[in-house]
Design an enzyme around this catalytic site. Structure first.
Site, mmCIF file in Angstrom:
data_model
loop_
_atom_site.group_PDB
_atom_site.id
_atom_site.type_symbol
_atom_site.label_atom_id
_atom_site.label_comp_id
_atom_site.label_asym_id
_atom_site.label_seq_id
_atom_site.Cartn_x
_atom_site.Cartn_y
_atom_site.Cartn_z
ATOM 1 C CG LEU A 306 0.161 1.034 -5.160
ATOM 2 C CD1 LEU A 306 0.926 0.605 -3.914
ATOM 3 C CD2 LEU A 306 1.085 1.052 -6.361
ATOM 4 C CB SER A 307 -2.687 3.904 -3.366
ATOM 5 O OG SER A 307 -3.121 4.922 -2.496
ATOM 6 C CG ASN A 308 -4.782 8.389 -4.804
ATOM 7 O OD1 ASN A 308 -5.669 7.936 -4.085
ATOM 8 N ND2 ASN A 308 -4.181 9.536 -4.535
#
Length: 705
Positions: A306-308
């Site tokens: 998730l995210s980065n």
């Protein structure tokens, strides 16, 4: 030197690896070293292996179990802490940081160690026995990226699978343990990497540095091959900096001077290579068989996180021309489109105001606008508003008006103008209630300062735009950091201060360095959340200076192509994301992928209403009441995306089509929302209605309202 990340390198370079390894491979199951088999991927070194019985300690919860992770009391550590204590605390901290830990919010009912893959509570503690490999992806002494592979005891060699869990944000190697949970439950090996980031800093005043397990040593006493991060300073530079700027810290993401984001995909691929090697090492090869037992041809590999970490998974899939990765399932990915993506993003048939901007552009804009926008009348009930210093916000609005960035003659009018500037820059209206908490917790400031340094490859000694990292006291002046805080920061830090007692410091504040949040701007003498620093950071996008030019070059190095080589991919993203707005990330990426791959594209994009970036914030009902009655946990949909991708790859089931998934917020009183039920979290639609179907054409995406 750069590491060779060619996917087949581990097979081509066996003879060279055999000659080079020797004593370099230190495998520490119980602290003892032993020789290892040949075939370790090129550039991987300092290998350790530990076994966990699933009772006293385990892969997923470090022995804490479902109940221990849920406890508000962190596991204790000694003084100084041991490596095992730091690991336990790191798992506890990182797990809790990414999900809502309240039972009413879904922990223990929809996700968590005590919930099975069918979202059914098991009544147990959810500990998972197995082995854990730890190593470095070698660069230089300041470029080491940490790799980790967890192999659960119930891994089935007849149905082998690998899932990546690259760290989110700027966290260390355990920074996506909540993603790894799905893989461990499924019986897959989980391949982690910190991707060149991490929470443990170089303490410049005492000149101590972190090792791979979080233990700290003097930089002068350390074997450089074993150091997780060390700022690139010689003795004279360090002494000069400390004399002028005592009690400061350098962080891996900001100050490694290597722009780690450009290699997040490469590090993720290296983690997959390491996972193949670890499986062969753990299970062994049949006698006389030269070919590895586990290889891409017989092992299912899903790139996830998730995210980065989600952005790293997409980057890895783009780089993977050797067939290491079979599919991608990610949540809220940070992904940088090309400079001129030729992509059109529409919502409800109408083009959005801005789309496809790089992270630094929209984060530096949020860093300017959010502290003023929180005073807009329509945000008067925003969760977290009480934590924003209202007088400072008024001063920020005035400073933006003086700079010609907002209009209006009153603070309320200026704030309304700042909110409108955010909407014009690509934020969706649904993100509005989150601007106050982001401003209060310095989210945009933290991201902008870290990425300005990273992209421009600035040295910590430059104090770019007058920012430094140090501990501060109640009034904002720099103070020594408590030794215990530093000793445990490998476990408690998120790698992007403010974090674990280290704050952003305005080195140019009138009267001397002071915490940025509490500081005045030298140009006006007004306490305005350091507008001077925010304007300086923003100016790096266009300024004609060597550092600004270096920053723009660094941004260009992180742009992704959108070419997934026909791999199936499933992206889920919350419409209300205020950190990584959908108009700059998942929406344009989906359109870009269709543009470059045409009919070969196999990407589905699912946009979740009433979902945002920080599930952990929802789990703070006493601190941020109202998030619980507004937002549902996106983490559930990452798990479901992984379920869908696994079924697609292993059984041939079709992926859900691109769609808007309309959730139902929990009812009840803000801060005391009623428990989450299946009615709040509808499943992916196999055949979404026309009103919910996202239409993606080459270079064009239209998302229904």
């Amino acid at each position: 030197m750069e590491t060779n990340f060619e996917p087949r390198a581990r097979l081509r370079n066996i003879p060279r690896a055999v000659a080079a390894l020797g004593a370099l491979l230190a495998l520490a199951a119980q602290g003892a070293a032993e020789a290892r088999p040949a075939g370790l991927p090129e550039g991987v070194h300092q290998v350790r292996k530990s076994a966990y019985d699933g009772t006293s300690d385990d892969l997923l919860t470090a022995g804490l179990g479902h109940s221990g992770l849920a406890s508000p009391l962190a596991p204790p550590v000694s003084d100084p802490p041991t490596a095992a204590e730091l690991r336990r605390l790191a798992i506890y901290t990182n797990y809790r940081a990414l999900v809502d830990m309240t039972p009413a919010g879904g922990y223990g009912s929809f996700y968590g160690p005590a919930v099975d893959l069918q979202e059914r509570p098991t009544g147990g503690e959810g500990r998972i026995a197995g082995v854990e490999y730890l190593a470095y992806a070698k660069g230089t002494s300041w470029q080491n990226a940490t790799l980790m592979v967890q192999i659960p005891a119930h891994f089935d060699p007849q149905r082998p699978c690998i899932v990546t869990a690259t760290s989110s944000g700027s966290r260390g190697v355990y920074g996506a343990i909540s993603t790894g949970e799905w893989g461990l439950k499924r019986g897959c090996a989980v391949a982690y990497t910190d991707k060149g980031t991490g929470g443990a800093p170089h303490d410049l005043s005492k000149d101590t540095v972190p090792l791979i397990d979080g233990l700290r040593v003097g930089a002068g006493d350390a074997d450089k091959e074993s150091v997780a991060f060390e700022a690139r300073l010689n003795a004279q530079q360090l002494a000069k900096f400390n004399a002028a700027t005592p009690q400061h810290f350098a962080f891996k993401h900001a100050h490694s001077q290597r722009n780690p984001e450009k290699d997040w995909g490469r590090f993720t691929l290296k983690a997959v290579e390491f996972a193949f090697w670890a499986l062969d090492d753990h299970f062994g090869r049949p006698a006389g068989v030269a070919q590895p037992s586990f290889r891409p041809a017989n092992t299912l590999v899903i790139a996830s996180s998730l995210s980065n970490g989600g952005g790293a998974a997409l980057a890895a899939a783009e780089l993977d021309t050797g067939g290491l990765i079979d599919g991608v399932a990610v949540s809220e990915p940070s992904v940088q489109p090309p400079a001129s993506p030729a992509v059109t993003v529409l919502r409800g048939g109408r083009p959005v105001a801005r789309s496809g901007l790089p992270l630094y552009d929209y984060m530096s804009w949020a860093n300017l606008m959010q502290p003023c926008a929180v005073l807009a009348p329509e945000l008067s009930q925003a969760p977290g508003l009480s934590f924003v210093i209202a007088a400072f916000a008024v001063n920020r609005c005035a400073a933006l008006k003086a700079a010609g960035l907002v209009s209006g003659d009153t603070p309320a009018a200026q704030a309304a103008s700042a909110l409108e500037r955010l909407l014009e820059h690509g934020w969706e209206p649904e993100a509005g209630p989150l601007h106050a908490s982001h401003a209060a917790f310095e989210v945009a400031s933290a991201v902008t300062v870290t990425y300005a340094n990273a992209y421009s490859r600035a040295s910590v000694t430059e104090r770019l735009c007058g920012f430094g990292f140090a501990a501060t006291g109640t009034g904002g002046a720099i103070v020594p950091l408590a030794p215990a805080s530093l000793a445990s920061m490998f476990a408690t830090g998120n790698g992007v201060p403010p974090s674990a007692g280290v704050q952003l410091v305005n080195e140019n504040a009138p009267g001397g360095p002071r915490r940025s949040l509490l500081s005045a701007s030298a140009s006006t003498g007004q306490a305005d959340f350091n507008t001077d620093g925010a304007l300086c950071l923003r100016a790096l996008l266009t300024a004609d200076t060597p550092r600004a030019q270096a920053l723009r070059t660094g941004i260009d190095e992180t742009r992704r192509s959108g070419r997934l080589h026909g791999k199936p991919a499933l992206i889920v993203h919350g419409r209300a994301d205020a950190l990584l707005p959908v108009n700059h990330t998942s929406r344009p990426y989906a359109a870009l992928n269709r543009a470059v791959e045409g009919d070969a594209s196999r990407l589905s994009y699912i946009e979740v209403t009433n979902a945002q970036h920080f599930d952990g914030f929802i789990g703070l009902p006493a601190l941020l009441p109202g998030l619980d009655t507004r937002f549902v946990p996106l983490h559930v949909y990452l798990n479901r995306a992984l379920d869908a991708m696994y079924a697609h790859l292993s059984e041939g089931r079709p992926l859900p089509p691109s769609q808007v998934l309309r959730t139902l917020p929990r009812s009840g009183t803000p801060g005391a929302a009623l428990p989450l039920t299946s009615a709040n979290l509808p499943p992916f639609a196999a055949q979404p209605t026309a009103a919910d179907r996202i239409r993606i054409e080459p270079g064009r995406i239209d998302v229904p309202n």
